[in-house]
Design a protein around this motif. Structure first.
Motif, mmCIF file in Angstrom:
data_model
loop_
_atom_site.group_PDB
_atom_site.id
_atom_site.type_symbol
_atom_site.label_atom_id
_atom_site.label_comp_id
_atom_site.label_asym_id
_atom_site.label_seq_id
_atom_site.Cartn_x
_atom_site.Cartn_y
_atom_site.Cartn_z
ATOM 1 N N MET A 74 -10.591 8.851 -9.929
ATOM 2 C CA MET A 74 -9.038 9.027 -9.741
ATOM 3 C C MET A 74 -8.943 7.014 -10.279
ATOM 4 N N VAL A 75 -9.511 6.503 -10.603
ATOM 5 C CA VAL A 75 -9.753 5.058 -11.188
ATOM 6 C C VAL A 75 -9.363 5.376 -12.949
ATOM 7 N N ASN A 76 -9.926 6.691 -13.259
ATOM 8 C CA ASN A 76 -9.981 7.357 -14.818
ATOM 9 C C ASN A 76 -8.280 7.849 -14.732
ATOM 10 N N GLU A 77 -8.299 8.704 -14.023
ATOM 11 C CA GLU A 77 -6.995 8.958 -13.445
ATOM 12 C C GLU A 77 -5.937 8.334 -13.029
ATOM 13 N N PHE A 78 -5.809 7.083 -12.944
ATOM 14 C CA PHE A 78 -4.657 6.388 -12.198
ATOM 15 C C PHE A 78 -4.431 4.827 -13.210
ATOM 16 N N GLN A 79 -5.371 4.600 -13.841
ATOM 17 C CA GLN A 79 -5.717 3.804 -14.736
ATOM 18 C C GLN A 79 -5.447 2.732 -14.066
ATOM 19 N N PRO A 80 -4.979 2.066 -13.026
ATOM 20 C CA PRO A 80 -4.740 0.741 -12.788
ATOM 21 C C PRO A 80 -5.658 -0.331 -13.316
ATOM 22 N N LYS A 81 -4.775 -1.485 -13.306
ATOM 23 C CA LYS A 81 -5.335 -2.542 -13.837
ATOM 24 C C LYS A 81 -6.039 -3.638 -12.925
ATOM 25 N N MET A 82 -6.692 -2.983 -12.119
ATOM 26 C CA MET A 82 -7.954 -3.627 -11.210
ATOM 27 C C MET A 82 -7.788 -2.511 -10.359
ATOM 28 N N PHE A 83 -9.710 -2.767 -9.966
ATOM 29 C CA PHE A 83 -10.307 -1.379 -8.705
ATOM 30 C C PHE A 83 -10.778 -2.309 -8.165
ATOM 31 N N VAL A 84 -11.375 -1.964 -6.949
ATOM 32 C CA VAL A 84 -12.314 -3.085 -5.711
ATOM 33 C C VAL A 84 -12.847 -2.056 -4.961
ATOM 34 N N MET A 85 -14.066 -1.497 -5.775
ATOM 35 C CA MET A 85 -15.120 -0.539 -4.560
ATOM 36 C C MET A 85 -16.136 -1.417 -3.746
ATOM 37 N N GLU A 86 -15.946 -1.378 -2.636
ATOM 38 C CA GLU A 86 -16.645 -1.873 -1.030
ATOM 39 C C GLU A 86 -18.009 -0.800 -0.845
ATOM 40 N N ALA A 90 1.909 11.773 -7.118
ATOM 41 C CA ALA A 90 2.692 11.538 -7.702
ATOM 42 C C ALA A 90 3.973 11.902 -7.178
ATOM 43 N N ASN A 91 3.915 12.886 -6.713
ATOM 44 C CA ASN A 91 5.130 13.583 -5.543
ATOM 45 C C ASN A 91 5.138 12.985 -4.793
ATOM 46 N N LEU A 92 4.467 12.106 -3.939
ATOM 47 C CA LEU A 92 4.874 11.417 -3.520
ATOM 48 C C LEU A 92 5.014 9.442 -3.519
ATOM 49 N N TYR A 93 4.345 9.407 -5.122
ATOM 50 C CA TYR A 93 4.811 8.019 -5.245
ATOM 51 C C TYR A 93 5.031 8.753 -6.697
ATOM 52 N N ASN A 94 5.800 8.176 -7.778
ATOM 53 C CA ASN A 94 5.773 8.013 -8.845
ATOM 54 C C ASN A 94 6.187 7.350 -9.915
ATOM 55 N N GLY A 95 4.787 6.807 -10.012
ATOM 56 C CA GLY A 95 4.269 5.488 -10.648
ATOM 57 C C GLY A 95 2.569 5.462 -10.619
ATOM 58 N N ILE A 147 0.639 -0.837 0.275
ATOM 59 C CA ILE A 147 0.020 -0.384 0.000
ATOM 60 C C ILE A 147 0.787 1.395 0.435
ATOM 61 N N VAL A 148 1.065 1.846 -0.877
ATOM 62 C CA VAL A 148 2.031 2.716 -1.065
ATOM 63 C C VAL A 148 1.382 4.581 -0.959
ATOM 64 N N VAL A 149 0.106 4.385 -1.186
ATOM 65 C CA VAL A 149 -0.284 5.622 -0.835
ATOM 66 C C VAL A 149 -1.881 5.705 -0.469
ATOM 67 N N ALA A 150 -2.105 6.660 0.890
ATOM 68 C CA ALA A 150 -3.681 6.186 1.491
ATOM 69 C C ALA A 150 -4.441 7.703 1.011
ATOM 70 N N ASN A 151 -5.736 7.436 1.532
ATOM 71 C CA ASN A 151 -5.972 9.026 1.812
ATOM 72 C C ASN A 151 -7.512 8.697 2.292
ATOM 73 N N ASP A 152 -7.466 9.700 3.061
ATOM 74 C CA ASP A 152 -9.017 9.924 3.962
ATOM 75 C C ASP A 152 -8.647 11.314 4.987
ATOM 76 N N ILE A 153 -9.989 12.020 4.118
ATOM 77 C CA ILE A 153 -10.408 13.681 5.744
ATOM 78 C C ILE A 153 -10.312 13.126 7.137
ATOM 79 N N TRP A 154 -10.553 12.220 7.914
ATOM 80 C CA TRP A 154 -10.722 12.191 8.731
ATOM 81 C C TRP A 154 -9.324 12.128 9.922
ATOM 82 N N GLU A 155 -8.711 13.222 10.792
ATOM 83 C CA GLU A 155 -7.380 13.003 10.963
ATOM 84 C C GLU A 155 -7.442 11.752 12.633
ATOM 85 N N PRO A 156 -8.837 11.352 13.115
ATOM 86 C CA PRO A 156 -7.927 10.487 13.984
ATOM 87 C C PRO A 156 -7.786 8.967 13.218
ATOM 88 N N ALA A 157 -8.416 8.741 11.972
ATOM 89 C CA ALA A 157 -8.783 7.658 11.385
ATOM 90 C C ALA A 157 -7.180 7.646 10.582
#
Length: 372
Positions: A104-116, A63-68, A26-36
């Motif tokens: 985000m899926v459109n911009e980074f075009q991963p091989k696969m995605f999972v949405m829960e 991209a500034n944090l993970y180049n790829g 897991i190279v990058v994670a994002n959330d808006i809630w600081e306790p999490a």
């Protein structure tokens, strides 16, 4: 090969934890809630966490944090607007976070995605919302399939259900969902498959080695010892890399609340109370004492609806984490109230691991196809 993952709407990291257990990075994670964020960073030391509203998050910042580009994007965007009776999915402002996941899926075009998401999404508006989701991802080049998975069928001591949408880019990657590994011994048995499965893990099997905390004058300590050696495979799994019990502080209920809970037998609810006490909480799950011989009801976010099977209090954060399949080395940070919310909102790590392992089979199958 270690596949790279971006996790959006990451929360405290249950989805990430499961993918890590399956060998993903897991190279990058994002959330808006600081306790999490604080809990996530404490337990995922090598992941770049971006605390920011996803609507304001630009790909160049990542991209500034993970180049790829990531191999996989995962996430569980809130979809409150999907509950509407009308058919204005895209125009409903409450679905803007779902649209950001698509972006985000459109911009980074991963091989696969999972949405829960919640399983009720599948049947709402006669399936319109599901069709809209499938169409949205088709338009950006993905083939998508979905399935409702029951946590208890994958070794989690909880009856929680979630729908998972799995997408593969340009229809190249086969989509697999995880095969069921556990079964309900009281249910209808499939004798053809039963030999390859184990029985559901019960609540009692999940928590019996933790201090009971049944003395109202002793709420527990920040760090405690286990009360016995692990009694089953699930407890052994939960105690890997952990020598002590954390996040196991009891709630100090009023004596009146304890007295009412005490009147409810294991596995029963408000219907077991005297008539004059039934109306003290006016909803069907009120005063429910959990059944230690069954998987738990879905862990909530600390609303105090479900009570411990053997003592007169709600489950602790650690007991709730065990029910969610967070191992004991995963330590929650922040206030106890926020910890309950973090646990309740998370994807069960062992369920996420099962999904991740199915993705691995998909990705490896595609690599064989390309190589040949």
């Amino acid at each position: 090969m270690s596949y790279k993952v971006f996790d959006f709407f990451a929360g405290c990291g249950g989805f990430s934890k499961g993918f890590e257990l399956a060998g993903y990075d897991i190279v990058v994670a994002n959330d808006i809630w600081e306790p999490a964020k604080i809990t996530y960073e404490y337990n995922h030391r090598n992941t770049h966490f971006i605390l920011k509203n996803i609507e304001e998050l630009e790909s160049r910042e990542i991209a500034n944090l993970y180049n790829g580009n990531p191999d996989v994007i995962i996430g569980g965007p809130p979809c409150q607007g999907f509950s509407l009776a009308g058919l204005r999915l895209i125009d409903d402002d409450r679905n803007k976070l779902y649209r950001e996941f698509v972006r985000m899926v459109n911009e980074f075009q991963p091989k696969m995605f999972v949405m829960e998401n919640v399983p009720g999404l599948v049947k709402r508006a006669k399936g319109y919302f599901v069709e809209q989701i499938l169409q949205d991802f088709r338009e950006i080049g993905y083939h998508v399939e979905y399935a409702i998975l029951k946590a208890s069928d994958y070794g989690i001591p909880q009856i929680r259900q979630r729908v998972f949408f799995i997408g593969s880019r340009n229809n190249k990657f086969p989509i697999f969902f995880p095969p069921q590994t556990h079964f309900d011994p009281k249910g209808k048995l499939d004798l053809f498959n039963i030999n390859s499965m184990q029985e559901h893990v019960t609540l009692g099997q999940a928590i019996s080695d933790l201090p009971l905390l049944d003395d109202p004058t002793d709420m527990g300590e920040e760090i405690q010892n286990y009360i016995r050696e692990p009694e089953n495979d699930y407890q052994r799994l939960m105690r890997i890399n952990s020598n002590y019990v954390y996040n196991h502080i009891a709630t100090n209920h009023s004596q009146k609340t304890r007295d009412i809970i005490h009147l409810v037998p294991e596995g029963k609810n408000f219907k077991s109370l005297p008539e004059e006490l039934r109306g003290t909480r006016k909803f069907n799950i009120a005063w429910t004492r959990l059944d230690s011989k069954e998987p738990s009801y879905t862990v909530d976010t600390g609303h105090r609806h479900h009570f411990h099977p053997w003592t007169d209090r709600i489950p602790t954060v650690r007991e709730s984490a065990r029910i969610q399949s967070f191992d004991d080395s995963f330590i929650f940070q922040g206030t106890k109230t926020s910890q309950y919310t973090q646990v309740g909102n998370a994807v069960p790590p062992l369920l996420a691991r099962a999904v991740a392992q199915a993705l691995t089979a998909s990705l490896e199958k595609e690599e064989i196809y390309v190589t040949n």
